[in-house]
Motif scaffolding. Sequence first.
Motif, PDB file in Angstrom:
ATOM      1  N   UNK A  79       0.827  -1.193   0.068  1.00  7.24           N
ATOM      2  CA  UNK A  79      -0.058   0.071  -0.101  1.00  7.24           C
ATOM      3  C   UNK A  79       0.974   1.365   0.115  1.00  7.24           C
ATOM      4  N   UNK A  80       1.678   1.151   0.806  1.00  2.59           N
ATOM      5  CA  UNK A  80       2.857   2.441   1.034  1.00  2.59           C
ATOM      6  C   UNK A  80       3.655   2.739  -0.177  1.00  2.59           C
ATOM      7  N   UNK A  81       3.721   1.348  -0.911  1.00  6.38           N
ATOM      8  CA  UNK A  81       4.867   1.707  -1.905  1.00  6.38           C
ATOM      9  C   UNK A  81       4.233   1.896  -3.430  1.00  6.38           C
ATOM     10  N   UNK A  82       2.952   1.702  -3.477  1.00  4.39           N
ATOM     11  CA  UNK A  82       2.017   1.884  -4.673  1.00  4.39           C
ATOM     12  C   UNK A  82       2.747   2.656  -5.785  1.00  4.39           C
ATOM     13  N   UNK A  83       3.192   2.116  -6.970  1.00  5.90           N
ATOM     14  CA  UNK A  83       3.548   2.905  -7.866  1.00  5.90           C
ATOM     15  C   UNK A  83       5.016   3.625  -7.760  1.00  5.90           C
ATOM     16  N   UNK A  84       5.185   4.063  -6.660  1.00  7.74           N
ATOM     17  CA  UNK A  84       6.613   4.716  -6.388  1.00  7.74           C
ATOM     18  C   UNK A  84       7.705   3.808  -6.321  1.00  7.74           C
ATOM     19  N   UNK A  86       9.711  -0.098  -6.585  1.00  6.90           N
ATOM     20  CA  UNK A  86       9.237  -1.447  -7.066  1.00  6.90           C
ATOM     21  C   UNK A  86       8.613  -2.359  -6.175  1.00  6.90           C
ATOM     22  N   UNK A  87       7.776  -3.225  -6.423  1.00  6.57           N
ATOM     23  CA  UNK A  87       7.174  -4.031  -5.567  1.00  6.57           C
ATOM     24  C   UNK A  87       7.878  -5.133  -4.938  1.00  6.57           C
ATOM     25  N   UNK A  88       9.084  -5.503  -5.289  1.00  8.96           N
ATOM     26  CA  UNK A  88       9.794  -6.612  -4.573  1.00  8.96           C
ATOM     27  C   UNK A  88      10.376  -5.703  -3.094  1.00  8.96           C
ATOM     28  N   UNK A  89      10.020  -4.598  -3.200  1.00  8.04           N
ATOM     29  CA  UNK A  89      10.634  -4.027  -1.832  1.00  8.04           C
ATOM     30  C   UNK A  89       9.679  -4.459  -0.735  1.00  8.04           C
ATOM     31  N   UNK A  90       8.655  -5.033  -1.066  1.00  4.22           N
ATOM     32  CA  UNK A  90       7.598  -5.719   0.018  1.00  4.22           C
ATOM     33  C   UNK A  90       8.380  -6.703   0.829  1.00  4.22           C
ATOM     34  N   UNK A  91       9.416  -7.494  -0.051  1.00  6.18           N
ATOM     35  CA  UNK A  91      10.168  -8.450   0.842  1.00  6.18           C
ATOM     36  C   UNK A  91      11.118  -7.625   1.818  1.00  6.18           C
ATOM     37  N   UNK A  92      11.692  -6.820   1.165  1.00  8.20           N
ATOM     38  CA  UNK A  92      12.819  -6.132   2.083  1.00  8.20           C
ATOM     39  C   UNK A  92      11.948  -5.792   3.205  1.00  8.20           C
ATOM     40  N   UNK A  93      10.730  -5.133   3.328  1.00  6.47           N
ATOM     41  CA  UNK A  93      10.295  -4.623   4.413  1.00  6.47           C
ATOM     42  C   UNK A  93       9.739  -5.614   5.282  1.00  6.47           C
ATOM     43  N   UNK A  94       9.122  -6.692   4.882  1.00  5.04           N
ATOM     44  CA  UNK A  94       8.652  -7.873   5.690  1.00  5.04           C
ATOM     45  C   UNK A  94       9.971  -8.386   6.492  1.00  5.04           C
ATOM     46  N   UNK A  95      11.075  -8.736   5.514  1.00  5.01           N
ATOM     47  CA  UNK A  95      12.153  -9.452   6.240  1.00  5.01           C
ATOM     48  C   UNK A  95      12.729  -8.663   7.521  1.00  5.01           C
TER      49      UNK A  95
END
Lengths: 260, 256
Positions: A79-84, A86-95
């Motif tokens: 939700x925070x990263x939308x558009x701005x 890359x989606x793979x940063x979800x993995x960064x944040x979760x990890x």
Amino acid sequence: MTTRLLAPFTWLGSHGLSMTQGLGNWGSLITDTVRALRHVDVWGRLLLPQLARIGVDSIPIALFIATFTGIVLALQASYTFTGAIPLYFVGVLVGKTMIMELGPVLTGLALAGRIGANVAAEIGSMKVTEQIDALETLAYPPNAYLVVPRVLAGVIMFPAVTILAIGMGITSGWVTSLQLLDMSTPQFVRGLTLFFFPFDVWFAIIKATSFGLVVTLVGCFYGFHTTGGAEGVGRSTTKAVVVSSMLILVLDAFWAVLLL
Amino acid sequence: MTIQLDDLHKSFGQKHVLRGFSLEVRDGETLTVLGPSGSGKSVMLKHIVGLLTPDRGQVLVDGQNVGELEMNDLYDLRRKVGYVFQLAALFDSLSVADNVGLGLHRVGGFREDQIRERVRECLHLVDLEGFEDRFPAELSGGQKKRAGLARAIATKPKYLLYDEPTTGLDPLTKAVIDQLILKMRQELGVTGLVITHDMESAYRVSDRIAMLYEGRRRFLGTPDEIRGTEDPVVRAFIEGDPQYLERRETTVEEAS
Ligand SMILES: Nc1ncnc2c1ncn2[C@@H]1O[C@H](COP(=O)(O)OP(=O)(O)OP(=O)(O)O)[C@@H](O)[C@H]1O
Ligand SMILES: [Mg+2]
């Protein structure tokens, strides 16, 4: 009139005194416990049951919390990263968040409620029913019989449970990314490994170990200083949970300042 | 081989419980201490094993000053003393057998089967055969009390401190426990200190009887001597009749 004027000083005096006393009590709990370590014959056979009680029995609650934390982290990140970004940063944040902060702290807080309360209530009720006196008369040092196995079990099992919780949180974040975020596994793993340092895991282990120490020691402390029957046991239990939860948050900040 | 209390003082906050209590328990005797509820009998007993330390005065057991012993010496001394708690103080998390066997584990040098055998023997002595696997929560008050007694005698201590061992028991069980206290003294040469409110038990088991009253020793003598005493406080207590005290008050008033 004079008593009014002196009131702040008497307050300071009595509270200063009780604070010094409190510190003294803490000091003797810690020194007695360190000394009790040499009575391996006493605490040795009590360690295993405590490992099971403090560790194994805590796994379900820790995994439960971690599962939902992982889901929320993945969704909020996307939700925070939308558009701005890359989606793979979800993995960064979760990890990163799971390993360095939420894994250890949420597990620590959950176990502060479970273990801190449990230890304080058990030792507290032993105190008010003279079971601790009875231990003394049978020549068992109470610190060796009660404190050492619990504290050791806490120090060993908090990190172990925390590691499991971190694994669970990351797994649920990954599954969420696949199911709800249209990410692929390689994408998630790429994010997960991008900023990963082995130090992160050590950081989690150090934190969890210190939480385990604090929660069990605080539980023992309030247990031993229980007075006044069943009501007193209730009071000690509450205090143990509140104080150990607060200390977890303080320690969390302390390690961040010291090590990051 | 004696227990000696010298001029014991102990306060809790404003409450001055012991105010110079002295007593000597001779080698091999059973001495009973009487006293009103709340007079400090249990407090006195706890001083003997160092669970409490006196504000003033001293406790000597085997000639050692309990209040000044190093931790290790204190634990060595405690191994020689069995303590029967007023409310049993059994370990909730342990079965009756484990409660009774715990002291033997600590003394060390016993095989598991020897411990089991000794536990069985002690439970037999207090009429609790077959209760090995029960937990304290599953026992009645009197059964707890007897299990506590079994735990205290398991290690065959030289000294036994009994805090109201027969309170709350039926007359028959009471007699069994009194027999046991006598047997401890006669067969094992145990030096015993018994606290009780029960005069019948006191007469049965005691070589001497003392009374704790208002923090001091009010009386010390043989059972026969206490039966014949003129002291109104002691009489009131042993007869269970407050009249003796009232009578004294009126005589005091008349005198003034
Ligand atoms: N740890 C403690 N803190 C504060 N006060 C205490 C403590 N232990 C005992 N007291 C007080 O000391 C007094 C004597 O208590 P104690 O238990 O020795 O009485 P007792 O003679 O054994 O009475 P009973 O026959 O009812 O058992 C009581 O007034 C009690 O409230
Ligand atoms: Mg008492």
